[in-house]
Design an enzyme around this catalytic site. Structure first.
Site, PDB file in Angstrom:
ATOM      1  N   LYS A 126       0.861  -1.193   0.000  1.00 48.85           N
ATOM      2  CA  LYS A 126       0.000   0.000   0.000  1.00 48.85           C
ATOM      3  C   LYS A 126       0.888   1.231   0.000  1.00 48.85           C
ATOM      4  O   LYS A 126       2.032   1.175   0.443  1.00 48.85           O
ATOM      5  CB  LYS A 126      -0.858   0.015   1.270  1.00 48.85           C
ATOM      6  N   ASP A 166      -7.162   4.342  -4.515  1.00 46.20           N
ATOM      7  CA  ASP A 166      -7.759   4.210  -3.180  1.00 46.20           C
ATOM      8  C   ASP A 166      -8.372   5.589  -2.906  1.00 46.20           C
ATOM      9  O   ASP A 166      -8.605   6.356  -3.863  1.00 46.20           O
ATOM     10  CB  ASP A 166      -6.694   3.832  -2.127  1.00 46.20           C
TER      11      ASP A 166
HETATM   12  P1  NDP Z   1     -13.014   7.816  -2.819  1.00 47.14           P
HETATM   13  O1  NDP Z   1     -11.954   8.820  -2.603  1.00 47.14           O
HETATM   14  O2  NDP Z   1     -13.558   7.590  -4.178  1.00 47.14           O
HETATM   15  O3  NDP Z   1     -14.269   8.115  -1.870  1.00 47.14           O
HETATM   16  C1  NDP Z   1     -14.107   8.186  -0.491  1.00 47.14           C
HETATM   17  C2  NDP Z   1     -15.433   8.585   0.114  1.00 47.14           C
HETATM   18  O4  NDP Z   1     -15.342   8.497   1.528  1.00 47.14           O
HETATM   19  C3  NDP Z   1     -15.797  10.031  -0.185  1.00 47.14           C
HETATM   20  O5  NDP Z   1     -17.173  10.172  -0.187  1.00 47.14           O
HETATM   21  C4  NDP Z   1     -15.176  10.761   0.997  1.00 47.14           C
HETATM   22  O6  NDP Z   1     -15.774  12.023   1.260  1.00 47.14           O
HETATM   23  C5  NDP Z   1     -15.432   9.789   2.120  1.00 47.14           C
HETATM   24  N1  NDP Z   1     -14.402   9.943   3.131  1.00 47.14           N
HETATM   25  C6  NDP Z   1     -13.071   9.738   2.979  1.00 47.14           C
HETATM   26  N2  NDP Z   1     -12.410   9.992   4.099  1.00 47.14           N
HETATM   27  C7  NDP Z   1     -13.341  10.362   4.985  1.00 47.14           C
HETATM   28  C8  NDP Z   1     -13.287  10.736   6.339  1.00 47.14           C
HETATM   29  N3  NDP Z   1     -12.118  10.796   6.986  1.00 47.14           N
HETATM   30  N4  NDP Z   1     -14.459  11.038   6.956  1.00 47.14           N
HETATM   31  C9  NDP Z   1     -15.654  10.985   6.279  1.00 47.14           C
HETATM   32  N5  NDP Z   1     -15.749  10.627   4.991  1.00 47.14           N
HETATM   33  C10 NDP Z   1     -14.621  10.327   4.368  1.00 47.14           C
HETATM   34  O7  NDP Z   1     -12.441   6.454  -2.209  1.00 47.14           O
HETATM   35  P2  NDP Z   1     -12.925   4.953  -2.455  1.00 47.14           P
HETATM   36  O8  NDP Z   1     -14.395   4.911  -2.650  1.00 47.14           O
HETATM   37  O9  NDP Z   1     -12.035   4.369  -3.475  1.00 47.14           O
HETATM   38  O10 NDP Z   1     -12.537   4.271  -1.069  1.00 47.14           O
HETATM   39  C11 NDP Z   1     -13.464   4.171   0.015  1.00 47.14           C
HETATM   40  C12 NDP Z   1     -12.995   3.075   0.963  1.00 47.14           C
HETATM   41  O11 NDP Z   1     -12.942   1.828   0.264  1.00 47.14           O
HETATM   42  C13 NDP Z   1     -11.584   3.256   1.561  1.00 47.14           C
HETATM   43  O12 NDP Z   1     -11.573   2.675   2.847  1.00 47.14           O
HETATM   44  C14 NDP Z   1     -10.716   2.424   0.636  1.00 47.14           C
HETATM   45  O13 NDP Z   1      -9.520   2.024   1.261  1.00 47.14           O
HETATM   46  C15 NDP Z   1     -11.645   1.248   0.373  1.00 47.14           C
HETATM   47  N6  NDP Z   1     -11.389   0.449  -0.814  1.00 47.14           N
HETATM   48  C16 NDP Z   1     -11.317   1.008  -2.049  1.00 47.14           C
HETATM   49  C17 NDP Z   1     -11.128   0.215  -3.162  1.00 47.14           C
HETATM   50  C18 NDP Z   1     -11.108   0.758  -4.532  1.00 47.14           C
HETATM   51  O14 NDP Z   1     -11.020  -0.037  -5.487  1.00 47.14           O
HETATM   52  N7  NDP Z   1     -11.222   2.053  -4.751  1.00 47.14           N
HETATM   53  C19 NDP Z   1     -10.947  -1.233  -3.032  1.00 47.14           C
HETATM   54  C20 NDP Z   1     -11.121  -1.738  -1.696  1.00 47.14           C
HETATM   55  C21 NDP Z   1     -11.321  -0.912  -0.635  1.00 47.14           C
HETATM   56  P3  NDP Z   1     -14.989  13.349   0.796  1.00 47.14           P
HETATM   57  O15 NDP Z   1     -15.023  13.318  -0.699  1.00 47.14           O
HETATM   58  O16 NDP Z   1     -15.747  14.457   1.405  1.00 47.14           O
HETATM   59  O17 NDP Z   1     -13.595  13.222   1.347  1.00 47.14           O
HETATM   60  O1  2IT Z   2      -7.949  -1.462  -0.711  1.00 44.70           O
HETATM   61  C1  2IT Z   2      -7.890  -1.961  -1.853  1.00 44.70           C
HETATM   62  O2  2IT Z   2      -8.005  -3.178  -2.039  1.00 44.70           O
HETATM   63  C2  2IT Z   2      -7.698  -1.058  -2.982  1.00 44.70           C
HETATM   64  N1  2IT Z   2      -7.641   0.147  -2.794  1.00 44.70           N
HETATM   65  C3  2IT Z   2      -7.551  -1.617  -4.372  1.00 44.70           C
HETATM   66  C4  2IT Z   2      -6.150  -2.097  -4.606  1.00 44.70           C
HETATM   67  C5  2IT Z   2      -5.851  -2.522  -6.015  1.00 44.70           C
HETATM   68  O3  2IT Z   2      -4.672  -2.845  -6.236  1.00 44.70           O
HETATM   69  O4  2IT Z   2      -6.723  -2.548  -6.870  1.00 44.70           O
END
Ligand code: NDP
Ligand code: 2IT
Length: 444
Positions: A126, A166
């Site tokens: 990561k 992420d």
């Molecule tokens: P994005 O940046 O696309 O979206 C994040 C969302 O969460 C936004 O709505 C953001 O609001 C909100 N958010 C982030 N930080 C905070 C905080 N501290 N307090 C309140 N709201 C918050 O990220 P993802 O959707 O990609 O990721 C979301 C989660 O999923 C994370 O935990 C990530 O690690 C996990 N994840 C993502 C994957 C992926 O493929 N993208 C895969 C597996 C897990 P705002 O815009 O206002 O900051």
């Molecule tokens: O938390 C996660 O699994 C991710 N942000 C996606 C990682 C990836 O390599 O697609």
């Protein structure tokens, strides 16, 4: 003292200033107790758990860039290469002001087991930076991404370490980073996943984490005799994971009535309008107030509050520790039957325990959100064979992977007499493959 307790003590002493990392290790090692106890002497002699909890390598670097006023800004970049026993390091890059080494280590540690659960050959890693893309111009984001990659490119490669998106890292950031990697290294290779479709990206990667979350939720409910259709769900977040979780939930006949961002949340009793949410978040990069302003059925509230809405299913899709013990109590009181984690470690340890004790089906993030990284691995396969699969092909592989993950963790839990404990099941199933590979490869 048991070997697990010995190692927990050492890890706590050594990483005292990294609460999220300690939380992740605590959960994993505690739930592995029955497996460790069965092999206690061998594992202790081999320092297996000490090796598992120590990253193979970690990088921390300066990221200077020039803002639109000509002012130089300096951020800190990180990449933690945690474990390569079963494949090249794989895991996303988080861009958020809260990023520090402890957060990157917790995410990298979780990624080891998650990647193992996918059944695909990917190790755990990561990275990220405390850079905040919010409110920055495209040029500023490009300047940051180019500077970040100028250093990161020394440590990554299609067969060594393959980052992805992420929080804060989406298609735009991956594009700028890929361009800079290619320019410096002179290699057109699958060094990043989540790429655009015109330069090596995979169809369905954008949707994969959210869709995968719903595929495993559907399968878990089905195996407990429950139909997802007709259920009411609450989702937190409104980013990549949340948007496609909401879309797939609706396709499966459930109704999602909330979403949130870091400033507020929306309750929309008629069901979230995904097309409008995409326009607000993916196109305009705006706040949820804009969604509420355009949607008469929606109420907007400042702060946090999605867990106070009555639901059958809760899907935390924003960030770590966003669902605490009070939220868990409220969900149980409101009759919630399942919590499935789209985000990484969104539920605190005490809230997880409370939900499980109150018979709420609980699928942890390392299983429930594995669809994203699994589809990243499918993107790597397509890049290696220089072919692109259709959306249907990728989506059906994703679904198969998620269904398999559920049955593997369900069986792993049963094998140790922990029926229905999907946290233990996920950790055990993920751990077994990594340990087998580590044992085979000697003391490295
Ligand atoms: P994005 O940046 O696309 O979206 C994040 C969302 O969460 C936004 O709505 C953001 O609001 C909100 N958010 C982030 N930080 C905070 C905080 N501290 N307090 C309140 N709201 C918050 O990220 P993802 O959707 O990609 O990721 C979301 C989660 O999923 C994370 O935990 C990530 O690690 C996990 N994840 C993502 C994957 C992926 O493929 N993208 C895969 C597996 C897990 P705002 O815009 O206002 O900051
Ligand atoms: O938390 C996660 O699994 C991710 N942000 C996606 C990682 C990836 O390599 O697609």
């Amino acid at each position: 003292m048991s070997y697990v307790d010995e190692v927990l003590e050492k890890v706590r002493a050594k990483n005292a200033s990294e609460p999220e990392f300690l939380q992740a290790v605590d959960e994993v090692l505690n739930s592995l107790r029955p497996v460790i106890e069965a092999n206690e002497e061998k594992y202790r002699k081999d320092a297996l758990l000490e090796r598992l909890c120590e990253p193979e390598r970690q990088f921390k670097f300066r990221v200077p860039w020039v803002d639109d006023n000509g002012q130089v800004q300096v951020n800190t970049g990180y990449r933690v290469q945690f474990n390569s026993a079963i494949g090249p390091y794989k895991g996303g890059l988080r861009l958020h002001p809260s990023v520090n080494i402890g957060i990157i280590k917790f995410l990298g540690f979780e990624q080891i087991f998650k990647n193992s659960l996918t059944g695909l050959p990917i190790g755990g890693g990561k990275g990220g930076s405390d850079f905040d893309p919010k409110g920055k111009s495209d040029r500023e984001v490009m300047a940051f991404c180019q500077s970040f990659m100028t250093e990161l490119c020394k440590y990554i490669g299609a067969d060594t370490d393959v980052p992805a998106g992420d929080i804060g890292t989406g298609a735009r950031e991956i594009g700028y980073m890929f361009g800079q990697y290619k320019r410096i290294r002179g290699l057109y290779e699958g060094v990043l996943t989540g790429k655009g479709l015109s330069y090596g990206g995979s169809l369905a990667r954008t949707e994969a984490t959210g869709y995968g979350l719903l595929y495993i939720t559907e399968e878990m409910l089905k195996s407990n005799g429950i139909d997802i259709a007709g259920k009411t769900a609450v989702v937190s977040g409104s980013g990549n994971v949340a948007i496609y979780a909401i879309q797939k939930a609706h396709q499966l006949g459930a109704k999602v009535v909330t979403c949130s961002d870091s400033t507020g949340w929306v309750y929309d009793p008629e069901g979230i309008d995904v097309e409008l949410l995409k326009e607000v978040k993916e196109v305009n990069r705006a706040r949820l107030t804009e969604y509420a302003a355009k949607r008469p059925s929606a109420e907007y509230h400042e702060g946090r509050g999605v867990w106070s809405i009555k639901c059958d299913i809760a899907l935390p899709c924003a960030t770590q520790n966003e669902l605490n013990i009070d939220d868990a109590k409220q969900l149980v009181a409101n009759g919630c039957i399942a919590v499935c984690e789209g985000a990484n470690m969104p539920t605190t340890l005490d809230a997880t325990k409370y939900l499980q004790e109150n018979k709420v089906y609980f699928v942890p993030g390392k299983a429930a959100n594995a669809g994203g990284v699994a589809t990243s691995a499918l993107e790597m396969s397509q890049n290696s064979e220089r072919l692109s699969w259709t959306f249907e092909e990728v989506d059906s592989k994703l679904k198969g992977i998620m269904v398999n993950i559920f049955h593997n963790l369900d069986e792993a839990a049963k094998k140790y007499g922990l029926d229905g404990d999907y946290v233990a099941g996920a950790n055990i199933a993920g751990f077994e493959k990594v340990v087998d590979a580590m044992n085979a490869q000697g003391i490295v």
